[in-house]
Design an enzyme around this catalytic site. Structure first.
Site, short mmCIF file in Angstrom:
data_model
loop_
_atom_site.label_atom_id
_atom_site.label_comp_id
_atom_site.label_asym_id
_atom_site.label_seq_id
_atom_site.Cartn_x
_atom_site.Cartn_y
_atom_site.Cartn_z
N CYS A 1 29.84 -131.29 -11.83
CA CYS A 1 29.02 -132.02 -12.81
C CYS A 1 29.88 -132.58 -13.93
O CYS A 1 29.55 -133.61 -14.51
CB CYS A 1 27.97 -131.10 -13.43
SG CYS A 1 26.82 -130.41 -12.25
N HIS B 1 20.17 -131.46 -8.12
CA HIS B 1 21.08 -132.57 -7.79
C HIS B 1 21.77 -132.24 -6.47
O HIS B 1 22.08 -131.07 -6.22
CB HIS B 1 22.18 -132.72 -8.86
CG HIS B 1 21.81 -133.52 -10.07
ND1 HIS B 1 22.26 -133.20 -11.33
CD2 HIS B 1 21.07 -134.66 -10.20
CE1 HIS B 1 21.80 -134.10 -12.20
NE2 HIS B 1 21.08 -134.98 -11.55
#
Ligand code: ARG
Length: 292
Positions: free
Chosen positions: A285, A183
């Site tokens: 996150c 990511h």
């Protein structure tokens, strides 16, 4: 959030005006049902046991840190059977009160998309159902007036065009090449999101080797003052951090990055999320920025 008193007032004064903390609103999901039962990134290993109560205690420290810094934190309830829902950054991307929903790559996470969209709907956001695969703020970040967008492992590049249309902002596609940094928010940290003229406004920190050569060149051109982080610090998800423009909440194990931040006049705050790291996620996150 005050700057420590120094015997060199000129220096401290300059720093104090350089680094302004701004209050933010975040969405978090307490890891009540956190565990690792499948493997969709190199960090995960279902054979390694997880400790849910430790995950909750570590998460609580992160929550408490945001509150102590004066931020607002909203909560979404975790759904039993969706262990990765704790990584709220993947639940969408929110700017100007518009919530662009997530559409997950892996079947294991697909039910999270509608769950987050329902929350946005219930809380008065203008929800846009995504036409393309994307994992929210995991792959999209706002820096000044520009949106940086990751692709290569999760979000499809078609979602970048969709985001450009929805928000009417410039979107810069960046290609991720290392599966450990799957990511964008594992490879780039936004240090100062604002588009002001203040020093370091719109600046970032990143791991160059996480990107292909053209993306690296683009980052070098756009962010000549960026902090370049070591493999060691990025390897404990040190870049997966949250900055308010002065205070930067980072993985406590990222000691090199911590020193680099301090040198630049930031106030790094280390938090240990070792349990949540077993799922391949860190500070960022677990945090979705809500921009009204
Ligand atoms: N286990 C999750 C996944 O692989 C971790 C997500 C981490 N989130 C993030 N914003 N990087 O999808």
């Amino acid at each position: 959030m005050s700057t420590p008193v120094s015997s060199f007032p000129e220096v401290e004064d300059r720093r104090a005006s350089d680094r302004q903390a701004a209050a933010h609103t975040y969405l978090m999901c307490r890891p009540d049902f956190f565990t690792v039962t499948y493997k969709i990134n190199p960090w995960m290993d279902p054979a390694i046991p997880t400790d849910t109560s430790l995950a909750v205690r570590q998460w609580q420290t992160l929550y408490d840190t945001y509150i102590a810094l004066g931020h607002t934190v909203e909560l979404i309830d975790q759904i039993d059977g969706l262990p990765d829902m704790v990584y709220s950054a993947n639940g969408g991307f929110v700017i100007d009160n518009i919530a662009y929903g997530a559409r997950f790559t892996h079947p294991e996470r697909q039910a999270e998309g509608p769950a987050y969209m329902r929350w946005f709907e219930d809380h008065g956001y203008d929800v846009r159902v995504p036409a393309n695969v994307n994992e929210g703020e995991g792959d999209f970040m706002l820096v000044g007036d520009t949106i940086l967008a990751g692709t290569g492992f999760r979000s499809a590049s078609d979602s970048h065009a969709e985001v450009a249309r929805i928000y009417g902002r410039e979107v810069v596609t960046l290609n991720l090449v290392n599966p450990a940094f799957y990511h964008l928010d594992t490879a780039i940290a936004v240090l100062n999101e604002s588009a002001s003229q203040a020093p370091d406004a719109g600046n970032i920190a990143y791991l160059p080797s996480a990107f292909d050569a053209p993306s690296r060149a683009e980052l070098e051109r756009r962010y000549p003052d960026a902090i370049l982080v070591s493999e060691t610090d990025a390897g404990v998800l040190g870049l997966n951090s949250i900055s308010d423009g002065y205070n930067v909440v980072i993985a406590s194990r990222a000691t090199g990055f911590e020193a680099q931040l301090r040198e630049r006049g930031y106030n790094p705050i280390g938090v240990d999320l070792s349990e949540l790291l077993l799922g391949g996620g860190g500070v960022k996150c677990c945090t979705l920025e809500l921009r009204r």
